[in-house]
Design an enzyme around this catalytic site. Structure first.
Site, PDB file in Angstrom:
ATOM      1  CG  ASP A 191      50.078  22.969  84.963  1.00 25.87           C
ATOM      2  OD1 ASP A 191      48.912  22.898  84.554  1.00 25.87           O
ATOM      3  OD2 ASP A 191      50.699  24.036  85.080  1.00 25.87           O
ATOM      4  CG  HIS A 193      42.566  16.784  79.545  1.00 28.69           C
ATOM      5  ND1 HIS A 193      43.372  17.422  80.459  1.00 28.69           N
ATOM      6  CD2 HIS A 193      41.603  17.693  79.191  1.00 28.69           C
ATOM      7  CE1 HIS A 193      42.929  18.654  80.653  1.00 28.69           C
ATOM      8  NE2 HIS A 193      41.854  18.834  79.904  1.00 28.69           N
ATOM      9  CG  LEU A 231      52.603   2.667  93.454  1.00 31.18           C
ATOM     10  CD1 LEU A 231      53.517   3.671  94.149  1.00 31.18           C
ATOM     11  CD2 LEU A 231      52.714   2.820  91.934  1.00 31.18           C
TER      12      LEU A 231
END
Length: 224
Positions: free
Chosen positions: A2, A19, A113
């Protein structure tokens, strides 16, 4: 993740710049998780609630998702990273859907991962779609009503794509103190950590602080 928009506004930049900076921050987190032995990283990239944002911003985000996935696939395969995408795919652009399918298929054997990206996702959506799936199985005679339990529901949640669907630690950036409709079922026993840094500024030092905080907690899971 956020704070991208606020990060850009503070610098008199367009939201798209925030972004883009956020995508770079995510790349660093992925590399750190892989190098530190963290097995699953789930990131909330775009909520079902975010569709109400201006079309130009949404279109940029969809394009950014596609470009970022495409640019990282080779590195992911070299580094043993598997990518999975969860969320309501019915609203996503066809080109992004093709890229997601290609990325998931080409990295599915990687095991160092697992990066789970939640796009057009919400915790409420996930629970509802799981309930619909269970209800259909009951209707079709595949499942008996009395057989429904937590395990049955969890099998139908979109996080069934991973061996570890329930996060140990939730990190929320930008100083907001809420989970914002993310993994509502799966977060039942997660440890929560809130950091004031805007997501593009959340780096290695902030991540270490979060992990240290987690290590110092005593998890009881309802016990003493």
């Amino acid at each position: 993740m956020d704070g991208n928009g606020r990060w850009a506004k503070m610098r008199n930049l367009m939201p798209s710049a925030g972004h883009q900076a956020g995508a770079e921050a995510l790349k660093e987190m992925v590399r750190l998780c892989a190098s530190w032995g963290i097995k699953v990283l789930t990131v909330f990239a775009f909520s079902t609630d975010n569709w109400i944002r201006p079309k130009v911003e949404v279109d940029f985000l969809m394009s950014l998702f596609e470009k970022t996935i495409n640019s990282e696939i080779d590195d992911f395969n070299r580094e043993g990273i598997r990518i999975s995408v969860i969320g309501d795919a019915t609203k996503l652009p066809s080109s992004l859907l093709r890229m997601i399918k290609y990325a998931e298929e080409s990295t599915k054997e990687n095991s160092r991962l697992q990066l789970i990206v939640a796009v057009s996702y919400s915790g409420k959506y996930d629970v509802v779609q799981a309930c619909k799936s269970v209800a259909k199985k009951v209707k079709d005679g595949i499942l008996d009503l009395e057989e429904i339990n937590e395990g049955i529901i969890e099998q139908e949640l979109e996080t069934n794509c991973t061996e570890f669907p329930n996060p140990d630690l939730l990190i929320r950036t930008s100083g907001e103190l809420r989970v914002s409709n993310f993994l509502l079922w799966q977060l039942a026993y997660a440890e929560l950590y809130f950091n004031g840094a805007l997501w593009p500024d959340f780096g290695k030092d902030e991540f270490v602080e979060a992990l240290i905080s987690f290590q110092q907690r005593k998890r009881r899971f309802g016990g003493r």
